[in-house]
Design a protein around this motif. Structure first.
Motif, PDB file in Angstrom:
ATOM      1  N   GLU A  54       9.876 -25.837 -30.777  1.00  0.00           N
ATOM      2  CA  GLU A  54       9.087 -26.135 -31.974  1.00  0.00           C
ATOM      3  C   GLU A  54       9.972 -26.146 -33.218  1.00  0.00           C
ATOM      4  N   ALA A  76       6.844 -26.009 -16.721  1.00  0.00           N
ATOM      5  CA  ALA A  76       6.620 -24.565 -16.697  1.00  0.00           C
ATOM      6  C   ALA A  76       7.406 -23.981 -15.536  1.00  0.00           C
ATOM      7  N   VAL A 107       6.332 -25.135 -21.650  1.00  0.00           N
ATOM      8  CA  VAL A 107       5.046 -25.102 -22.352  1.00  0.00           C
ATOM      9  C   VAL A 107       4.701 -23.720 -22.902  1.00  0.00           C
ATOM     10  N   TYR A 108       5.035 -22.657 -22.193  1.00  0.00           N
ATOM     11  CA  TYR A 108       4.654 -21.326 -22.657  1.00  0.00           C
ATOM     12  C   TYR A 108       5.489 -20.883 -23.854  1.00  0.00           C
ATOM     13  N   ASN A 110       6.409 -23.075 -26.102  1.00  0.00           N
ATOM     14  CA  ASN A 110       6.133 -24.067 -27.151  1.00  0.00           C
ATOM     15  C   ASN A 110       4.644 -24.411 -27.151  1.00  0.00           C
ATOM     16  N   GLN A 111       3.813 -23.383 -27.348  1.00  0.00           N
ATOM     17  CA  GLN A 111       2.370 -23.573 -27.280  1.00  0.00           C
ATOM     18  C   GLN A 111       1.860 -24.570 -28.323  1.00  0.00           C
ATOM     19  N   PHE A 114       2.571 -28.004 -27.088  1.00  0.00           N
ATOM     20  CA  PHE A 114       1.689 -28.207 -25.946  1.00  0.00           C
ATOM     21  C   PHE A 114       0.314 -28.675 -26.419  1.00  0.00           C
ATOM     22  N   GLN A 115      -0.211 -28.009 -27.470  1.00  0.00           N
ATOM     23  CA  GLN A 115      -1.535 -28.343 -27.989  1.00  0.00           C
ATOM     24  C   GLN A 115      -1.513 -29.647 -28.778  1.00  0.00           C
TER      25      GLN A 115
END
Length: 324
Positions: A54, A76, A107-108, A110-111, A114-115
């Protein structure tokens, strides 16, 4: 996963109205900077695979997407399939030698990304061109299908945006490439640039006239058609009272001006299917000149989104059923 016909259209991004023209200019600027010896140290390293976070997304992905297609693979650690896909994509990045750059995003960690990308599960693969995101595919796929999708992406990048990644030796730093001097801009290109500049300055009337000037000399110029359709859309919604527009449309389903105004707001707000559905229903309820007015506006909105977009294809089919 089946290879898809790629369209850079999607939810209308008002900040990206001039994306195609700006991207070409950025690509030329980036190539010029690579040729400048003063920038040699900054351009010497050009990794083909990067880890996306991010914090680095803007510099590593958005800015880089002005000069080379960037493919992002969401993965992931506990999803073995996503790690296997990354291995295939990394090998292909080396084989393609700089025609695209691969970014991997866990993904975990960079939540937010991801959203923002609306990822439903991993693996999921997206592309970024000129700062705009487009989905490529989700899940694993045979390598021949993946390469077909990558070939489509590279073609779209060059044809629509003038973005061509510089060839890179996967095992070495990329040396600045010697290129021929840029050719002088044609009168049509200068007129198109004037239209982009007017739009950038908020001069919608000037932009509309400039796009029309291009089309008067070159009726088939796709970039000018798209720019004109988008500039006219922005001009129509400028200063609109959204509540009043939507209330009028809800109160009078057969009121053509009310439905046209509401459809414009739907499209600008990203509700593409709602805009198309509203106008198809209005075509169904009207006749004569009113029907033709709505039909022509719907065709204009198709231009804004792009003829290859599946939502346009669906709406064209619905319109044909109503008309015939």
């Amino acid at each position: 996963m089946q290879p898809r016909n790629m369209s850079m259209s999607g939810v209308v991004d008002l900040a990206a109205v001039k994306a195609a023209g700006e991207a070409k200019a950025k690509a030329e600027q980036a190539r010029a900077q690579r040729q400048d010896p003063a920038n040699a140290s900054a351009t010497a390293a050009s990794p083909l695979v990067i880890e996306v976070t991010e914090e680095t997304f803007e510099s590593d992905v958005l800015q880089r997407s002005a000069e080379v297609p960037v493919v992002i693979s969401f993965w992931a650690d506990q999803a073995e399939q996503s790690k296997q896909l990354n291995a295939v994509l990394e090998r292909l990045a080396a084989e393609y030698r700089g025609r695209f750059v691969l970014g991997t995003a866990e993904v975990y960690a960079n939540q937010m990304l991801f959203q923002q990308f609306g990822v439903q599960g991993v693996p999921a693969v997206f592309a970024i061109l000129a700062g705009q995101a487009m989905p490529l595919f989700q899940g694993s796929a045979p390598e021949d299908q993946i390469t077909e999708v990558l070939d489509q992406l590279i073609a779209v990048a060059e044809q629509r945006f003038g973005i061509v990644g510089a060839e890179v030796d996967p095992g070495e730093a990329a040396a600045p490439a010697a290129e021929a001097p840029p050719r002088p801009a044609t009168p049509q290109e200068l007129a198109l640039s004037a239209a982009h500049d007017a739009l950038d300055e908020g001069d919608l009337a000037g932009a509309i006239q400039a796009y029309r000037n291009v089309l008067s000399d070159e009726p088939g110029n796709a970039e000018a058609k798209l720019g004109l359709a988008q500039a006219e859309l922005l001009d129509r919604v400028q200063g609109a009272d959204q509540q009043a527009v939507r209330a009028a449309a809800a109160a009078s389903p057969s009121d053509v001006p009310a439905q046209l105004a509401a459809a414009d707001l739907d499209l600008v707000g990203g509700h593409v299917e709602d805009a198309f559905g509203r106008l198809v229903d209005t075509v169904r309820r009207t006749a004569g000149d009113d029907r033709d007015t709505v039909r022509l506006r719907l065709l204009e909105l198709f231009e804004v989104i792009g003829p290859d977009d599946p939502r346009v294809v669906t709406a064209r089919t619905a319109l044909a059923r109503v008309l015939f």
